[in-house]
Write a protein that holds these residues in place. Structure first.
Motif, PDB file in Angstrom:
ATOM      1  N   GLU A 102     118.384 -28.846  81.615  1.00  0.00           N
ATOM      2  CA  GLU A 102     117.977 -29.071  80.216  1.00  0.00           C
ATOM      3  C   GLU A 102     119.052 -28.571  79.260  1.00  0.00           C
ATOM      4  OE1 GLU A 102     114.657 -29.235  77.045  1.00  0.00           O
ATOM      5  OE2 GLU A 102     115.182 -30.363  78.841  1.00  0.00           O
ATOM      6  N   GLY A 143     115.987 -38.021  79.830  1.00  0.00           N
ATOM      7  CA  GLY A 143     115.211 -37.742  81.028  1.00  0.00           C
ATOM      8  C   GLY A 143     115.963 -38.110  82.289  1.00  0.00           C
ATOM      9  N   LEU A 151     109.493 -33.169  88.332  1.00  0.00           N
ATOM     10  CA  LEU A 151     110.172 -32.596  87.174  1.00  0.00           C
ATOM     11  C   LEU A 151     109.895 -33.422  85.925  1.00  0.00           C
ATOM     12  CD1 LEU A 151     113.692 -31.958  88.785  1.00  0.00           C
ATOM     13  CD2 LEU A 151     111.568 -30.634  89.044  1.00  0.00           C
ATOM     14  N   LYS A 152     109.641 -32.727  84.829  1.00  0.00           N
ATOM     15  CA  LYS A 152     109.429 -33.391  83.545  1.00  0.00           C
ATOM     16  C   LYS A 152     110.323 -32.729  82.496  1.00  0.00           C
ATOM     17  CE  LYS A 152     106.059 -36.037  85.022  1.00  0.00           C
ATOM     18  NZ  LYS A 152     106.200 -37.493  85.145  1.00  0.00           N
ATOM     19  N   PHE A 153     110.916 -33.551  81.654  1.00  0.00           N
ATOM     20  CA  PHE A 153     111.767 -33.054  80.570  1.00  0.00           C
ATOM     21  C   PHE A 153     111.237 -33.626  79.253  1.00  0.00           C
ATOM     22  CE2 PHE A 153     114.416 -32.959  84.374  1.00  0.00           C
ATOM     23  CZ  PHE A 153     114.998 -31.711  84.291  1.00  0.00           C
ATOM     24  N   PRO A 154     110.216 -32.981  78.665  1.00  0.00           N
ATOM     25  CA  PRO A 154     109.612 -33.508  77.442  1.00  0.00           C
ATOM     26  C   PRO A 154     110.635 -33.653  76.325  1.00  0.00           C
ATOM     27  CG  PRO A 154     108.267 -31.755  78.382  1.00  0.00           C
ATOM     28  CD  PRO A 154     109.559 -31.743  79.129  1.00  0.00           C
ATOM     29  N   GLU A 167     110.798 -31.105  72.960  1.00  0.00           N
ATOM     30  CA  GLU A 167     110.372 -30.109  73.941  1.00  0.00           C
ATOM     31  C   GLU A 167     108.938 -29.647  73.740  1.00  0.00           C
ATOM     32  OE1 GLU A 167     112.042 -25.994  71.905  1.00  0.00           O
ATOM     33  OE2 GLU A 167     113.214 -26.963  73.489  1.00  0.00           O
ATOM     34  N   THR A 204     103.691 -30.772  78.826  1.00  0.00           N
ATOM     35  CA  THR A 204     104.032 -31.191  80.184  1.00  0.00           C
ATOM     36  C   THR A 204     102.794 -31.750  80.838  1.00  0.00           C
ATOM     37  OG1 THR A 204     105.643 -29.372  80.312  1.00  0.00           O
ATOM     38  CG2 THR A 204     105.016 -30.427  82.375  1.00  0.00           C
ATOM     39  N   SER A 261     108.589 -28.024  84.257  1.00  0.00           N
ATOM     40  CA  SER A 261     109.324 -28.361  83.044  1.00  0.00           C
ATOM     41  C   SER A 261     110.125 -27.147  82.579  1.00  0.00           C
ATOM     42  CB  SER A 261     108.372 -28.804  81.928  1.00  0.00           C
ATOM     43  OG  SER A 261     107.669 -27.695  81.383  1.00  0.00           O
TER      44      SER A 261
END
Length: 280
Positions: free
Chosen positions: A113, A147, A229-232, A235, A239, A270
């Motif tokens: 990130e 993402g 894996l999540k990358f909002p 931010e 999640t 996340s």
């Protein structure tokens, strides 16, 4: 920036950075190989990343799923992979070891990130407006674009960390699973099988399969832990599991499908929340 070269890009026949430069394209020294491809072919995510899932996600301006088959050659284990059952249930990792594994997963996710935000936004987190802005072509938003590359940045870190903790036979990165048409049971898709499908059917041949980011195995190759894996973007988006909008699993959440298919409770990870213990 150290990024893996996408195997899918090679399979799709996309031009490399050097080839782009030789043709006098617009790619510069800071550009990444898939980015160069997207500049030449705006919006064609399936061609440039090999991901039909990402192509659909871009169309909805949302990061529904991550990239397909990135680094496939180095991360699909050769040993047999089994899904647990009443007769053969996977043995959990020791509590202290599992804690270390999850700490390393979170560390790699947060590092990815930060590195991508440093690269594109001078270390700041993109705002809601920036996340919704189109990055490439007519509809590829920054949210979808970031993402993809944050997943890419996480793979080398995860591989190095997991090799030390559980060995390369005890985990899979972005492994793919499918429903066996003969038995109706979920099974692990081997590298050779995946290669044959892509060669003869294209990436659309993988529709209906699932691809969790991290799968941990016990000594017998049984799936015991699953992480996605999540990358909002932005931010503070939270999640949560995404929902499939079409296809065989329409209206299913990723989490519910992973749990049904792999017979373990999957966890989200996340940068903001670390490992999320509850299903959402």
């Amino acid at each position: 920036m150290r990024l893996l070269v996408l195997l899918a890009v090679l399979l799709a026949g996309c031009l490399s950075e050097l080839e782009e430069a030789a043709l006098g394209g617009e790619c510069g020294p800071r550009d990444l190989t898939p980015e160069c491809c997207l500049k030449k072919n705006p919006g064609q995510w399936e061609r440039c990343t090999g991901s039909s899932e990402m192509a659909r996600a871009v169309g909805e301006a949302s990061v529904l799923v991550k990239t397909t088959a990135v680094g496939m050659a180095g991360t699909m284990a050769a040993q047999a992979v089994h899904i647990g059952s009443t007769e053969r249930r996977g043995v959990e990792l020791a509590t202290d070891l599992l804690k270390k594994v999850e700490e390393e997963i979170v560390r790699c996710v947060r590092r990815a990130e930060q590195e991508v935000n440093d690269y594109h936004f001078d270390g700041k987190s993109p705002t809601l407006r920036q996340c919704q802005e189109v990055k490439v072509g007519d509809r590829t938003t920054w949210a979808a674009y970031l993402g993809l590359f944050k997943h890419e940045m996480a793979w080398p870190c995860l591989r190095e960390a997991l090799d030390k903790l559980v060995t390369d036979k005890g985990y899979l990165l972005h492994a793919r699973f499918y429903v066996d048409p003969k038995t109706g049971q979920w099974k692990h898709m081997t590298r050779d099988m995946m290669s044959q499908i892509v060669t003869h059917q294209g990436w659309s041949g993988l529709r209906g399969t699932i691809e969790p980011d991290i799968v941990l195995l016990d000594a017998n190759g049984v799936v015991i832990h699953v992480y996605d894996l999540k990358f909002p973007c932005p931010e503070n988006n939270g999640t949560q599991w995404d929902f499939y909008r079409d296809g065989r699993w329409k209206y299913w959440s990723q989490g519910d499908l992973y749990k049904t298919a792999l017979q373990v409770t999957p966890r989200l990870v996340s940068p903001q929340r670390g490992v999320v213990q509850e299903m959402r």
